[in-house]
Design an enzyme around this catalytic site. Structure first.
Site, PDB file in Angstrom:
ATOM      1  N   ASP A   1     -23.220  -2.824   2.084  1.00  0.00           N
ATOM      2  CA  ASP A   1     -24.396  -2.988   3.350  1.00  0.00           C
ATOM      3  C   ASP A   1     -24.576  -1.992   3.925  1.00  0.00           C
ATOM      4  O   ASP A   1     -25.090  -2.299   5.022  1.00  0.00           O
ATOM      5  CB  ASP A   1     -23.435  -4.220   4.034  1.00  0.00           C
ATOM      6  CG  ASP A   1     -22.938  -5.522   3.336  1.00  0.00           C
ATOM      7  OD1 ASP A   1     -23.619  -6.183   2.482  1.00  0.00           O
ATOM      8  OD2 ASP A   1     -21.931  -5.921   3.685  1.00  0.00           O
ATOM      9  N   GLU A   2     -24.795  -0.912   3.279  1.00  0.00           N
ATOM     10  CA  GLU A   2     -25.301   0.294   3.985  1.00  0.00           C
ATOM     11  C   GLU A   2     -26.764   0.329   3.832  1.00  0.00           C
ATOM     12  O   GLU A   2     -27.628   1.145   4.474  1.00  0.00           O
ATOM     13  CB  GLU A   2     -24.703   1.756   3.407  1.00  0.00           C
ATOM     14  CG  GLU A   2     -23.177   1.634   3.232  1.00  0.00           C
ATOM     15  CD  GLU A   2     -22.662   1.406   1.939  1.00  0.00           C
ATOM     16  OE1 GLU A   2     -23.287   0.582   1.370  1.00  0.00           O
ATOM     17  OE2 GLU A   2     -21.429   1.473   1.853  1.00  0.00           O
TER      18      GLU A   2
ATOM     19  N   LYS B   1     -28.673  -0.030   1.015  1.00  0.00           N
ATOM     20  CA  LYS B   1     -29.092   0.497  -0.505  1.00  0.00           C
ATOM     21  C   LYS B   1     -30.460   0.101  -0.915  1.00  0.00           C
ATOM     22  O   LYS B   1     -31.230   0.828  -1.632  1.00  0.00           O
ATOM     23  CB  LYS B   1     -27.978   0.538  -1.376  1.00  0.00           C
ATOM     24  CG  LYS B   1     -26.550   1.218  -0.975  1.00  0.00           C
ATOM     25  CD  LYS B   1     -25.749   1.148  -2.069  1.00  0.00           C
ATOM     26  CE  LYS B   1     -25.114  -0.406  -2.039  1.00  0.00           C
ATOM     27  NZ  LYS B   1     -24.175  -0.549  -0.968  1.00  0.00           N
TER      28      LYS B   1
ATOM     29  N   HIS C   1     -28.960  -7.316  -2.183  1.00  0.00           N
ATOM     30  CA  HIS C   1     -30.024  -6.260  -1.462  1.00  0.00           C
ATOM     31  C   HIS C   1     -31.309  -6.785  -0.944  1.00  0.00           C
ATOM     32  O   HIS C   1     -31.812  -7.743  -1.799  1.00  0.00           O
ATOM     33  CB  HIS C   1     -30.597  -5.232  -2.800  1.00  0.00           C
ATOM     34  CG  HIS C   1     -29.249  -4.502  -3.231  1.00  0.00           C
ATOM     35  ND1 HIS C   1     -29.128  -3.476  -4.265  1.00  0.00           N
ATOM     36  CD2 HIS C   1     -28.069  -4.098  -2.704  1.00  0.00           C
ATOM     37  CE1 HIS C   1     -27.996  -2.943  -4.473  1.00  0.00           C
ATOM     38  NE2 HIS C   1     -27.338  -3.291  -3.371  1.00  0.00           N
TER      39      HIS C   1
ATOM     40  N   THR D   1     -13.318  -4.869  -4.224  1.00  0.00           N
ATOM     41  CA  THR D   1     -13.917  -5.455  -5.370  1.00  0.00           C
ATOM     42  C   THR D   1     -13.242  -5.048  -6.731  1.00  0.00           C
ATOM     43  O   THR D   1     -12.219  -4.124  -6.560  1.00  0.00           O
ATOM     44  CB  THR D   1     -15.414  -5.261  -5.377  1.00  0.00           C
ATOM     45  OG1 THR D   1     -15.992  -6.177  -6.269  1.00  0.00           O
ATOM     46  CG2 THR D   1     -15.848  -3.947  -5.940  1.00  0.00           C
TER      47      THR D   1
ATOM     48  N   ALA E   1     -25.658 -10.758   2.942  1.00  0.00           N
ATOM     49  CA  ALA E   1     -26.984 -11.277   2.278  1.00  0.00           C
ATOM     50  C   ALA E   1     -26.596 -12.217   1.223  1.00  0.00           C
ATOM     51  O   ALA E   1     -27.338 -12.951   0.679  1.00  0.00           O
ATOM     52  CB  ALA E   1     -27.810 -10.028   1.524  1.00  0.00           C
ATOM     53  N   THR E   2     -25.420 -11.920   0.795  1.00  0.00           N
ATOM     54  CA  THR E   2     -24.921 -13.081  -0.355  1.00  0.00           C
ATOM     55  C   THR E   2     -24.205 -14.346   0.017  1.00  0.00           C
ATOM     56  O   THR E   2     -24.585 -15.489  -0.267  1.00  0.00           O
ATOM     57  CB  THR E   2     -23.966 -12.565  -1.183  1.00  0.00           C
ATOM     58  OG1 THR E   2     -24.648 -11.383  -1.946  1.00  0.00           O
ATOM     59  CG2 THR E   2     -23.614 -13.309  -2.498  1.00  0.00           C
ATOM     60  N   THR E   3     -23.412 -14.384   1.008  1.00  0.00           N
ATOM     61  CA  THR E   3     -22.527 -15.169   1.552  1.00  0.00           C
ATOM     62  C   THR E   3     -23.003 -15.734   2.908  1.00  0.00           C
ATOM     63  O   THR E   3     -22.589 -16.862   3.619  1.00  0.00           O
ATOM     64  CB  THR E   3     -21.092 -14.906   1.656  1.00  0.00           C
ATOM     65  OG1 THR E   3     -21.100 -13.855   2.498  1.00  0.00           O
ATOM     66  CG2 THR E   3     -20.616 -14.573   0.267  1.00  0.00           C
TER      67      THR E   3
ATOM     68  N   LEU F   1     -30.296   3.566  12.192  1.00  0.00           N
ATOM     69  CA  LEU F   1     -30.369   4.725  13.314  1.00  0.00           C
ATOM     70  C   LEU F   1     -30.779   3.886  14.417  1.00  0.00           C
ATOM     71  O   LEU F   1     -30.315   3.672  15.501  1.00  0.00           O
ATOM     72  CB  LEU F   1     -30.890   5.967  13.268  1.00  0.00           C
ATOM     73  CG  LEU F   1     -30.817   6.904  14.273  1.00  0.00           C
ATOM     74  CD1 LEU F   1     -29.072   7.151  14.209  1.00  0.00           C
ATOM     75  CD2 LEU F   1     -31.521   8.021  14.047  1.00  0.00           C
ATOM     76  N   ASP F   2     -31.885   3.088  14.349  1.00  0.00           N
ATOM     77  CA  ASP F   2     -32.453   2.302  15.308  1.00  0.00           C
ATOM     78  C   ASP F   2     -31.509   1.321  16.081  1.00  0.00           C
ATOM     79  O   ASP F   2     -31.705   0.910  17.276  1.00  0.00           O
ATOM     80  CB  ASP F   2     -33.692   1.320  14.793  1.00  0.00           C
ATOM     81  CG  ASP F   2     -33.245   0.896  13.726  1.00  0.00           C
ATOM     82  OD1 ASP F   2     -32.661   1.293  12.457  1.00  0.00           O
ATOM     83  OD2 ASP F   2     -33.465  -0.594  13.577  1.00  0.00           O
TER      84      ASP F   2
HETATM   85  P1  IMP Z   1     -15.606  -9.685  -4.638  1.00  0.00           P
HETATM   86  O1  IMP Z   1     -16.420  -8.635  -5.016  1.00  0.00           O
HETATM   87  O2  IMP Z   1     -16.322 -10.920  -4.679  1.00  0.00           O
HETATM   88  O3  IMP Z   1     -14.575  -9.892  -5.763  1.00  0.00           O
HETATM   89  O4  IMP Z   1     -15.294  -9.431  -3.220  1.00  0.00           O
HETATM   90  C1  IMP Z   1     -14.058  -8.585  -3.022  1.00  0.00           C
HETATM   91  C2  IMP Z   1     -14.579  -7.727  -1.619  1.00  0.00           C
HETATM   92  O5  IMP Z   1     -15.549  -7.139  -1.850  1.00  0.00           O
HETATM   93  C3  IMP Z   1     -14.506  -8.702  -0.560  1.00  0.00           C
HETATM   94  O6  IMP Z   1     -14.216  -8.249   0.820  1.00  0.00           O
HETATM   95  C4  IMP Z   1     -16.161  -8.766  -0.381  1.00  0.00           C
HETATM   96  O7  IMP Z   1     -16.384  -9.246   0.988  1.00  0.00           O
HETATM   97  C5  IMP Z   1     -16.431  -7.423  -0.565  1.00  0.00           C
HETATM   98  N1  IMP Z   1     -17.839  -7.231  -1.274  1.00  0.00           N
HETATM   99  C6  IMP Z   1     -18.112  -7.676  -2.495  1.00  0.00           C
HETATM  100  N2  IMP Z   1     -19.725  -7.574  -2.715  1.00  0.00           N
HETATM  101  C7  IMP Z   1     -20.220  -6.927  -1.620  1.00  0.00           C
HETATM  102  C8  IMP Z   1     -21.229  -6.470  -1.088  1.00  0.00           C
HETATM  103  O8  IMP Z   1     -22.494  -6.639  -1.780  1.00  0.00           O
HETATM  104  N3  IMP Z   1     -21.276  -6.036   0.285  1.00  0.00           N
HETATM  105  C9  IMP Z   1     -20.476  -5.992   1.104  1.00  0.00           C
HETATM  106  N4  IMP Z   1     -19.179  -6.415   0.629  1.00  0.00           N
HETATM  107  C10 IMP Z   1     -18.727  -6.867  -0.411  1.00  0.00           C
END
Ligand code: IMP
Length: 430
Positions: free
Chosen positions: A13-14, A16, A41, A240, A300-302, A333-334
């Site tokens: 979540d930087e 990208k 993204h 992950t 953005a996903t969950t 930075l903002d």
């Molecule tokens: P998984 O990739 O669903 O197995 O999750 C493993 C860990 O990676 C958990 O802490 C998730 O929140 C984290 N994670 C997976 N994908 C992302 C992402 O795109 N951004 C931030 N955290 C992520």
């Protein structure tokens, strides 16, 4: 023409997505090399918001080759949904310009069920996964029973593999996890229906890239998640299941590492993390609340709220080493605008001694306290600056200190979600 790999230097979540989109202008091809639809993204182009999970962000630009490499685990239902979502936004996913590696492993419905059942069984000790089946799919790949995209083109072979996999996973689901099992016929029919839709996109992506390189064209390798979520170099086991660092840009794409010319680390001006596991600079106070609110720090996903904290230079120094960073992009930075004082974690303290480098055993992080350095904040919004010279002097000092502490030069600064809110100091493609 140079080839650039983009990786996250923190816990994902930087920002990208925005940078990949921005730099795609200078590339002929963009490839995702690891992860799956756990990634999210977000792009904002002329006020229009796109959220992509699998397809490289380059898809929103005309005439760019967008690829999914062998290192990705692919949920066919999620991909089809994303293709439809893009169509609704007016973006056509053309099979001449979008290709998926025949070697990519599939995420099947039982992988999702296993992911959720495991987390439930772990209770308080859960990893906090995205529940997308990523871990179980990578496990099947390593166990050499995974179903690959190429299997969809061979019905008999696919059915035999599916039967084998179901016999094993249904047994585990029923007897170990007390969870629902799956009928062979339902998965077979659903998958075959999706195979017809996906068939035109299946390709030998490694060979395709090799030809792109042969023509002297440029490639952008798009990493997902971040260094601290890497299965080997991150805060294991709270990570992950893929290798998120730059070396995998080659392995996960089917070409050799000598084609990588520039490793670009994407670094947020503060720290965030989703899910469980150590995060030394986490803040549970008004500043943490400010970062979450102003930075819109929700997954953005969950949609889960992200944990927020000060910039951790130990984390980014670690990322600089394991990725071999050539330069960095400083994002968001903002979000620091208006904060009276800023803190940077320069080291950790444990039992009275200072630790400057990331401990090899990440469980030690739970016993560490951050050592902070304090810098003055700034009042003028940084988004008003079009050039470095226009930045408030305090913001400039903050940037310079991050470069000193991490040993990596900042080549791009992002001060907002839009493409236009970006200062390119040195283009990694030039
Ligand atoms: P998984 O990739 O669903 O197995 O999750 C493993 C860990 O990676 C958990 O802490 C998730 O929140 C984290 N994670 C997976 N994908 C992302 C992402 O795109 N951004 C931030 N955290 C992520």
């Amino acid at each position: 023409m140079p080839n650039v790999a983009i990786v996250g230097t923190q816990w994902g979540d930087e920002g990208k997505g925005k940078i990949v989109d921005l730099l795609t202008e200078f590339a002929d091809a963009v490839i995702r090399f690891q992860g799956g639809h756990n990634a999210g993204h977000t792009l904002v182009i002329h006020g229009k918001k796109y959220v992509l999970h699998l397809i490289p962000s380059g898809i929103v630009r005309a005439n760019k080759l967008c690829l999914i490499g062998n290192g990705v685990v692919l949920d066919p239902a999620a991909l089809i949904e994303e293709i439809q979502h893009l169509a609704e936004l007016g973006v056509t996913v053309n099979s001449n310009l979008f290709k998926i590696s025949a070697q990519a492993n599939l995420i099947m419905p039982y992988h999702r069920e296993l992911d959720v059942a495991r987390e439930k069984r772990k209770g308080k000790g859960k990893i906090g996964t995205t529940g997308r089946g990523i871990g179980p799919a990578y496990e099947d790949r390593a166990a050499r029973r995974g179903i690959r995209l190429s299997d969809l083109l061979n019905r008999q072979g696919f059915e035999a593999k599916l039967r084998d996999n179901l016999a094993y996973h249904n047994f585990m689901l029923e007897n170990f996890y007390d969870a629902s099992t799956f009928a062979f016929e339902t998965i077979r029919d659903d998958t075959m229906r999706m195979a017809n839709i996906l068939a035109p996109y299946i390709e030998d992506v490694g060979q395709l890239l090799h030809e792109v390189i042969g023509k002297g064209q440029s490639i952008l390798f798009e990493g997902a998640q971040g260094t601290m979520l890497d299965v080997e170099h991150g805060t294991y086991p709270y990570v992950t299941s893929s290798t998120t660092v730059a070396g995998n840009a080659a392995t996960g794409s089917g070409i050799g590492p000598t084609v990588l010319n520039h490793i670009l680390g994407i670094t947020k001006a503060y720290t965030t993390r989703v899910g469980s596991g150590p995060m030394p600079t986490e803040l549970n106070d008004a500043v943490g609340e400010h970062l979450g609110r102003v930075g819109h720090e929700f997954g953005a996903t969950t949609g889960r709220p992200r944990r927020c904290g000060w910039f951790d230079a130990v984390v980014v120094r670690h990322a600089a080493r394991v990725n071999g960073l050539s330069s960095m992009v400083l994002t968001k930075l903002d979000v620091l605008d208006g904060l009276e004082k800023l803190r940077i974690c320069v080291a950790y303290e444990r039992n009275g001694s200072q630790i400057k480098n990331m401990p090899a055993d990440p469980s030690v992080l739970d016993m560490c306290e951050p050592v902070y350095e304090e810098l003055p904040g700034w009042k003028t919004p940084v988004a008003q600056a079009k050039r470095m010279e226009d930045l408030p002097p305090e913001a400039l000092a903050y940037i310079r200190r991050l470069e000193e502490l991490t040993g990596v030069a900042i080549s791009i600064i992002s001060t907002g979600a839009d493409r236009d809110q970006t200062m390119i100091i040195k283009n990694p493609f030039s």
